[in-house]
Scaffold this active site. Structure first.
Site, PDB file in Angstrom:
ATOM      1  N   SER A 117       9.329   2.792   3.799  1.00  0.00           N
ATOM      2  CA  SER A 117       7.953   2.413   4.146  1.00  0.00           C
ATOM      3  C   SER A 117       7.619   2.811   5.579  1.00  0.00           C
ATOM      4  O   SER A 117       6.531   3.319   5.867  1.00  0.00           O
ATOM      5  CB  SER A 117       7.773   0.895   3.995  1.00  0.00           C
ATOM      6  OG  SER A 117       7.844   0.538   2.642  1.00  0.00           O
TER       7      SER A 117
ATOM      8  N   GLY B 152       3.981   6.216  -4.787  1.00  0.00           N
ATOM      9  CA  GLY B 152       2.816   5.334  -4.716  1.00  0.00           C
ATOM     10  C   GLY B 152       2.362   5.139  -3.279  1.00  0.00           C
ATOM     11  O   GLY B 152       1.159   5.048  -2.998  1.00  0.00           O
TER      12      GLY B 152
ATOM     13  N   SER C 164      -0.604  -6.440  -1.729  1.00  0.00           N
ATOM     14  CA  SER C 164      -0.075  -5.073  -1.797  1.00  0.00           C
ATOM     15  C   SER C 164      -0.245  -4.381  -0.458  1.00  0.00           C
ATOM     16  O   SER C 164      -1.361  -4.187   0.025  1.00  0.00           O
ATOM     17  CB  SER C 164      -0.811  -4.281  -2.876  1.00  0.00           C
ATOM     18  OG  SER C 164      -0.638  -2.894  -2.647  1.00  0.00           O
TER      19      SER C 164
ATOM     20  N   GLN D  98       0.331  -1.341   0.070  1.00  0.00           N
ATOM     21  CA  GLN D  98      -0.258  -0.005  -0.121  1.00  0.00           C
ATOM     22  C   GLN D  98      -1.779  -0.100  -0.138  1.00  0.00           C
ATOM     23  O   GLN D  98      -2.468   0.711   0.486  1.00  0.00           O
ATOM     24  CB  GLN D  98       0.268   0.611  -1.419  1.00  0.00           C
ATOM     25  CG  GLN D  98       1.764   0.905  -1.333  1.00  0.00           C
ATOM     26  CD  GLN D  98       2.350   1.441  -2.620  1.00  0.00           C
ATOM     27  OE1 GLN D  98       1.692   1.465  -3.657  1.00  0.00           O
ATOM     28  NE2 GLN D  98       3.604   1.859  -2.566  1.00  0.00           N
TER      29      GLN D  98
ATOM     30  N   SER E 221       2.298  -9.335   2.324  1.00  0.00           N
ATOM     31  CA  SER E 221       2.923  -8.028   2.062  1.00  0.00           C
ATOM     32  C   SER E 221       3.350  -7.399   3.394  1.00  0.00           C
ATOM     33  O   SER E 221       2.897  -7.804   4.462  1.00  0.00           O
ATOM     34  CB  SER E 221       1.947  -7.115   1.320  1.00  0.00           C
ATOM     35  OG  SER E 221       0.966  -6.628   2.195  1.00  0.00           O
TER      36      SER E 221
ATOM     37  N   ASP F  81      10.796  -5.034  -3.866  1.00  0.00           N
ATOM     38  CA  ASP F  81      11.530  -3.863  -4.352  1.00  0.00           C
ATOM     39  C   ASP F  81      12.992  -4.183  -4.651  1.00  0.00           C
ATOM     40  O   ASP F  81      13.700  -3.360  -5.242  1.00  0.00           O
ATOM     41  CB  ASP F  81      11.450  -2.727  -3.320  1.00  0.00           C
ATOM     42  CG  ASP F  81      10.042  -2.155  -3.232  1.00  0.00           C
ATOM     43  OD1 ASP F  81       9.252  -2.367  -4.172  1.00  0.00           O
ATOM     44  OD2 ASP F  81       9.725  -1.511  -2.213  1.00  0.00           O
TER      45      ASP F  81
ATOM     46  N   LYS G 285       5.207  -0.715 -11.169  1.00  0.00           N
ATOM     47  CA  LYS G 285       5.982   0.057 -10.174  1.00  0.00           C
ATOM     48  C   LYS G 285       6.387   1.407 -10.799  1.00  0.00           C
ATOM     49  O   LYS G 285       5.801   1.825 -11.785  1.00  0.00           O
ATOM     50  CB  LYS G 285       7.201  -0.767  -9.741  1.00  0.00           C
ATOM     51  CG  LYS G 285       6.817  -2.002  -8.933  1.00  0.00           C
ATOM     52  CD  LYS G 285       6.228  -1.598  -7.604  1.00  0.00           C
ATOM     53  CE  LYS G 285       5.678  -2.782  -6.851  1.00  0.00           C
ATOM     54  NZ  LYS G 285       4.932  -2.362  -5.666  1.00  0.00           N
TER      55      LYS G 285
ATOM     56  N   ARG H   9      15.084   2.699  -8.185  1.00  0.00           N
ATOM     57  CA  ARG H   9      15.704   1.385  -7.936  1.00  0.00           C
ATOM     58  C   ARG H   9      16.455   0.878  -9.169  1.00  0.00           C
ATOM     59  O   ARG H   9      17.423   0.132  -9.052  1.00  0.00           O
ATOM     60  CB  ARG H   9      14.661   0.381  -7.463  1.00  0.00           C
ATOM     61  CG  ARG H   9      13.917   0.869  -6.216  1.00  0.00           C
ATOM     62  CD  ARG H   9      13.671  -0.185  -5.179  1.00  0.00           C
ATOM     63  NE  ARG H   9      12.837   0.365  -4.122  1.00  0.00           N
ATOM     64  CZ  ARG H   9      13.291   0.990  -3.023  1.00  0.00           C
ATOM     65  NH1 ARG H   9      14.574   1.110  -2.798  1.00  0.00           N
ATOM     66  NH2 ARG H   9      12.451   1.472  -2.128  1.00  0.00           N
TER      67      ARG H   9
HETATM   68  C1  S3P Z   1       5.277  -0.200  -0.184  1.00  0.00           C
HETATM   69  C2  S3P Z   1       4.714  -1.340  -0.661  1.00  0.00           C
HETATM   70  C3  S3P Z   1       5.173  -2.029  -1.861  1.00  0.00           C
HETATM   71  C4  S3P Z   1       6.494  -1.487  -2.377  1.00  0.00           C
HETATM   72  C5  S3P Z   1       6.601  -0.013  -2.275  1.00  0.00           C
HETATM   73  C6  S3P Z   1       6.415   0.455  -0.854  1.00  0.00           C
HETATM   74  C7  S3P Z   1       4.742   0.386   1.060  1.00  0.00           C
HETATM   75  O1  S3P Z   1       4.191  -1.910  -2.831  1.00  0.00           O
HETATM   76  O2  S3P Z   1       6.714  -1.908  -3.702  1.00  0.00           O
HETATM   77  O3  S3P Z   1       7.868   0.422  -2.731  1.00  0.00           O
HETATM   78  O4  S3P Z   1       5.437   1.180   1.695  1.00  0.00           O
HETATM   79  O5  S3P Z   1       3.605   0.023   1.412  1.00  0.00           O
HETATM   80  P1  S3P Z   1       2.898  -2.853  -2.815  1.00  0.00           P
HETATM   81  O6  S3P Z   1       1.759  -1.992  -2.512  1.00  0.00           O
HETATM   82  O7  S3P Z   1       2.893  -3.479  -4.153  1.00  0.00           O
HETATM   83  O8  S3P Z   1       3.083  -3.876  -1.719  1.00  0.00           O
END
Ligand code: S3P
Length: 433
Positions: A24, A95, A167, A169, A193, A315, A342, A387
C-alpha cells in the site's frame, strides 16, 4: 512452467527475515510523488506485479522512473503537466492502482481509460465512479472495468459526505480528486481504513486534517516531492508470524515491519488467540510507525474477529483463518463482507481451501465459523489470488506430517505482492547447524 507448488509439512522456521516493502505504501509513494513536480527517491519499494501496474500507468501520463534494485527515483513533470495516455491504463490485478489512479484521472483535463485482468474486471467500481461523478467528473456508466473518466468538462467540486464503506482505496481516490477541487471536501468513512495516503500527502504539504474517521481536504496547496523509505509489509510478515506460531520450535524475527495501528489488527488478533508476539525497537520511518517483530511457536485458541478488527486486519483474514484452523476451539469471523469483492471471493475461496484440508468450516454472507483441528495435506487452488496462495502455503507447512504434502494450484499468484515468498520460505526453513 507448471503453476503448481508442492509444499511439505515443515520442521521449525528459524531466523531473521526482512520481508519486502509494504504494498500500500509503495503504491502511494509512486502516486503521491508523481503528483508533485520534481524528483524523489523511494527505498524499499515493493517490486511486484501490482506496483509495476501503477508505474506503467503513471508512465503513460508522462512520469519517469529509474529503478535500481529496491531504489526507485521518480521524476515527474507534476500533475498539471500530465499528458493524455496513448492507450488503456492497464492496472492488471491491482485494485489499489485502478481506484487510486481514478481519483487522479478525475483531476486531468482529458479522458483516461482504465482496464485490468479478469479478476479486476469483476470488482465493483461504482464505489469510485459515483463519488467522482458527484464531484463533477464525467464518468462512464460501467459497473466494472473497463471504464473511463474525463476531467475536462467542468471544475471538480468538493466532496461532502459518507463514503458508505470502510475502504482506503475509495477514500484515497476521493482525496486525490479533492486536491484538485474548487472548494474543500469532507470525507466520512464508517471504519478506520488504512491512512497511508493522508499521512504521505500531509508530509508533502497538502492541507489535510484527520479527525477520527472524518477527513477534510483543502485544495490548492502546492505538493513537494518527498523521499520515502517503505517499511516492511505487515501483510507479508503476517504469513511468517502465523507459520512460526503454528510450527513447533519456531522463532522468527521480522525487522522493520510497518505497524500502523490501522494495519496491525493481525497482531492484536494473534495475541488474543494466545500467540507469542514480541514487538521491539519501535520507531518512526517516513511518517509511519515501524518495529521489529519476533514470534515464537505457541498454542492458539479460537476467537471472534469482527467490527474495526476486520478493517485493521482485512488482508490478513485468509491467513488468520488458517491460524484458526489449527487453534483449539472455534473461531468466528463477522462483518467481513468486503472479503467477497477482493482478488477472489475470499470467504468462498478460504472456506474451500480449508474444507479441502479437512477443516470443519461454515460460511455465511459476511464471515465464517472455523472449528480448529488438525488440517491435512490436500490439493488446493489459489483462484489466482496471491493471499490465498500464501495462506495455503502456511496451512501446508503446519499440516500434519503424516498426511503428506499439499499441492497449491495457481501458486505463481504470489508475484502480485510477494515475488520472493518461496525463496524466503526456504531461508526460514534452513535450520542452522
Ligand atoms: C488497500 C486497501 C484495502 C486492501 C488492499 C490495499 C490500499 O482495500 O484490501 O489490499 O492500498 O488502499 P480497501 O479499499 O477495501 O480498504
Amino acid at each position: 512452467m507448471s503453476d503448481r507448488m508442492i509444499v511439505e509439512p515443515s520442521g521449525p522456521l528459524r531466523g531473521e527475515l526482512l520481508v519486502p516493502g509494504d504494498k500500500s505504501i509503495s503504491h502511494r509513494a509512486l502516486i503521491c510523488n508523481a503528483l508533485a513536480r520534481g524528483e524523489a527517491e523511494i527505498t524499499g519499494l515493493l517490486d511486484s506485479a501490482d506496483c509495476r501496474s501503477t508505474m506503467a500507468c503513471l508512465r503513460q501520463w508522462g512520469v519517469e522512473f529509474e529503478q535500481n534494485d529496491d531504489r526507485v527515483v521518480v521524476r515527474s513533470p507534476g500533475q498539471d503537466a500530465f499528458h493524455v495516455a496513448a492507450g488503456l491504463l492497464d492496472c492488471g490485478n491491482s485494485g489499489t492502482s485502478i481506484r487510486l489512479l481514478s481519483g487522479v484521472a478525475a483531476g486531468l483535463p482529458f479522458r483516461s481509460r482504465f482496464d485490468g485482468d479478469e479478476s479486476l474486471r469483476q470488482r465493483p467500481m461504482r464505489r469510485v465512479l459515483d463519488p467522482l461523478g458527484q464531484m463533477g467528473a464525467s464518468v462512464s456508466q460501467d459497473r466494472t472495468a473497463p471504464f473511463w473518466i474525463d476531467g475536462s468538462d467542468r471544475a471538480l467540486r468538493g466532496f461532502d459526505g459518507d463514503i458508505g464503506v470502510a475502504s482506503a482505496q475509495v477514500k484515497s481516490c476521493i482525496v486525490f480528486a479533492a486536491l484538485r477541487a474548487d472548494r474543500p471536501s469532507r470525507i466520512v468513512e464508517p471504519g478506520p481504513s488504512r491512512d497511508h495516503t493522508e499521512r504521505m500527502l500531509t508530509a508533502m504539504g497538502a492541507d489535510i486534517d484527520v479527525d477520527g474517521e472524518t477527513i477534510r481536504v483543502v485544495p490548492g496547496a502546492e505538493l513537494q516531492t518527498s523521499d520515502v523509505q517503505v517499511p516492511a509489509d505487515i501483510s507479508a510478515a503476517a504469513f511468517w508470524m502465523i507459520a512460526a506460531t503454528l510450527i513447533p520450535d519456531s522463532e522468527v524475527t521480522l525487522p522493520g515491519v510497518g505497524l500502523n495501528p490501522r494495519r496491525s489488527g493481525v497482531v492484536d488478533v494473534l495475541k488474543s488467540m494466545g500467540a507469542a508476539v514480541e514487538i521491539t525497537n519501535r520507531r518512526d520511518v517516513s511518517g509511519e510507525p515501524v518495529a521489529d517483530v519476533t514470534v515464537r511457536s505457541s498454542t492458539l485458541y479460537g476467537t471472534r474477529i469482527d467490527g474495526d478488527l476486520i478493517v485493521t486486519s482485512l488482508d490478513e483474514l485468509p491467513a488468520l483463518a488458517v491460524a484458526a484452523a489449527f487453534a483449539e476451539g472455534v473461531t468466528e469471523i463477522h462483518d467481513a463482507e468486503e472479503l467477497r469483492v477482493k482478488e477472489s471471493d475470499r470467504i468462498a475461496t478460504t472456506s474451500a481451501m480449508l474444507t479441502a484440508m479437512g477443516v470443519e468450516v461454515e460460511d455465511w454472507r459476511d464471515g465464517m465459523r472455523i472449528v480448529g483441528g488438525n488440517p491435512r495435506g490436500a490439493t488446493v487452488d489459489s483462484h489466482g489470488d496471491h493471499r490465498l496462495a500464501m495462506a495455503a502455503a502456511v496451512a501446508a507447512l503446519a499440516s500434519d506430517t503424516e498426511s503428506g504434502p499439499t499441492t497449491i494450484r495457481g501458486a505463481s499468484a504470489v508475484d502480485i505482492s510477494y515475488p520472493t515468498f518461496w525463496s524466503d520460505l526456504n531461508q526460514l526453513r534452513r535450520v542452522p547447524t
